[in-house]
Design an enzyme around this catalytic site. Sequence first.
Site, PDB file in Angstrom:
ATOM      1  N   LYS A  91       3.318 -15.485   2.799  1.00 34.00           N
ATOM      2  CA  LYS A  91       3.304 -16.257   1.554  1.00 34.00           C
ATOM      3  C   LYS A  91       4.755 -16.597   1.204  1.00 34.00           C
ATOM      4  CE  LYS A  91       0.977 -18.049  -1.939  1.00 34.00           C
ATOM      5  NZ  LYS A  91       0.193 -19.295  -1.741  1.00 34.00           N
TER       6      LYS A  91
ATOM      7  N   ASP B 163      -5.460  -6.696   5.794  1.00 34.77           N
ATOM      8  CA  ASP B 163      -6.650  -5.996   5.334  1.00 34.77           C
ATOM      9  C   ASP B 163      -7.729  -7.009   4.951  1.00 34.77           C
ATOM     10  OD1 ASP B 163      -8.420  -4.097   4.414  1.00 34.77           O
ATOM     11  OD2 ASP B 163      -7.150  -3.384   2.786  1.00 34.77           O
TER      12      ASP B 163
ATOM     13  N   TYR C 252       0.816  -1.215   0.000  1.00 31.88           N
ATOM     14  CA  TYR C 252       0.000   0.000   0.000  1.00 31.88           C
ATOM     15  C   TYR C 252       0.853   1.270   0.000  1.00 31.88           C
ATOM     16  CZ  TYR C 252      -4.079  -2.904   1.105  1.00 31.88           C
ATOM     17  OH  TYR C 252      -5.081  -3.845   1.076  1.00 31.88           O
TER      18      TYR C 252
ATOM     19  N   ASP D 100      -3.210 -18.190   1.984  1.00 31.69           N
ATOM     20  CA  ASP D 100      -4.348 -18.885   1.379  1.00 31.69           C
ATOM     21  C   ASP D 100      -4.888 -19.959   2.299  1.00 31.69           C
ATOM     22  OD1 ASP D 100      -1.827 -19.946   0.889  1.00 31.69           O
ATOM     23  OD2 ASP D 100      -2.376 -20.859  -1.015  1.00 31.69           O
TER      24      ASP D 100
ATOM     25  N   ASP E 151     -11.126  -8.567   7.601  1.00 29.04           N
ATOM     26  CA  ASP E 151     -12.526  -8.469   7.185  1.00 29.04           C
ATOM     27  C   ASP E 151     -13.192  -9.846   7.172  1.00 29.04           C
ATOM     28  OD1 ASP E 151     -12.480  -5.764   6.944  1.00 29.04           O
ATOM     29  OD2 ASP E 151     -12.729  -5.689   4.780  1.00 29.04           O
TER      30      ASP E 151
END
Length: 360
Positions: free
Chosen positions: A193, A249, A143, A225, A253
């Site tokens: 990852k 992020d 970001y 994942d 959620d």
Amino acid sequence: MSREYKIAVLPGDGVGPEVVEQAIKVLEVVAEQEQVTFNYSYARLGGSAIDEDGTPLPEATLEVAKNADAVLLGAVGGPKWDQNPSHLRPETGLLGIRKALGLYANLRPAVMVECMASASSLKEEVVAGVDMMVVRELTGGIYFGEKKRFQDENGRDAAIDTLLYNEDEVERIARKAFEIARKRNNKLVSVDKANVLESSRLWRSVMERVAKEYPDVELSHMLVDSCAMQLVRAPKQFDVIVTENMFGDILSDEAAMLTGSIGMLASASLSDGHLGLYEPVHGSAPDIAGKGVANPIATILSAALMLRYSLNLDAAAGRIENAVESVLNQGIRTGDIAEDKAAAVGTVEMTQHIINALKK
């Protein structure tokens, strides 16, 4: 002599001003109970700041925030500004204030209140008892890395977003997560990852190094994942999850929705000092703004986190959380969490029920 605390209030956009107003009503009850004084300074952030000041993060807002003991934020954004260039988007103001205040650690609790288990989209036996904390690195990663639009050698439009972390950035979020795990159940899952990304390999190596200083905390690693899958398969296995900015992020959620409504969940963004920014997880919900139906619980619980992490008023924070649970146990619901929509209460009425419970 009454203790005084300075709170920067950034109502923001959409339902933000409505839910912030209700949280302040609750804080005023706490002020009376604790015999303290909260001094509020209001400032603009996001879309409202773009409209009034021509920028999503005015310098005056930063000054108000930097001089406060804590920052309470409503929500930013909305379709009105969706077509703006990136420097004039509400979210740019949010990213900017996080960076400027050094708010590198985002805490997202996801707790299933027992009486709300039926509101989740998952089976009750899967989500009953869920109680986890997602710790998200907030000021690094993709970001904040270099961004570039260009044409490649074949004349096609192309884009680059750079995912950059250094070891210091990883180490400080690791320590924050280990300390939080120590206050809970001494279990920490680090999500990355590392089978693909070099940044994740750095992340994992720093986590392993810092873990040696916390031998009482059980550290495990999980690929992002796999974590996304496990959150819906067996969420009760998690206590504290720590991860980088973009993964956090997304996963926070997902964890939020285990509890049935994103409208009930709070968040805290912390620095190395006492200063923190507290905001509900939900967005600005412009479609219901001004209708008096927004769920204020997430913002009220964000105010409770503020009392706990920035103002050291732990007992007051606990009383707010207990009052919210008491109201929910009575079957009182806003429209977003009500099975019987006709019986749903509005924003102000829900807040009054919470205040009544807090005063008992």
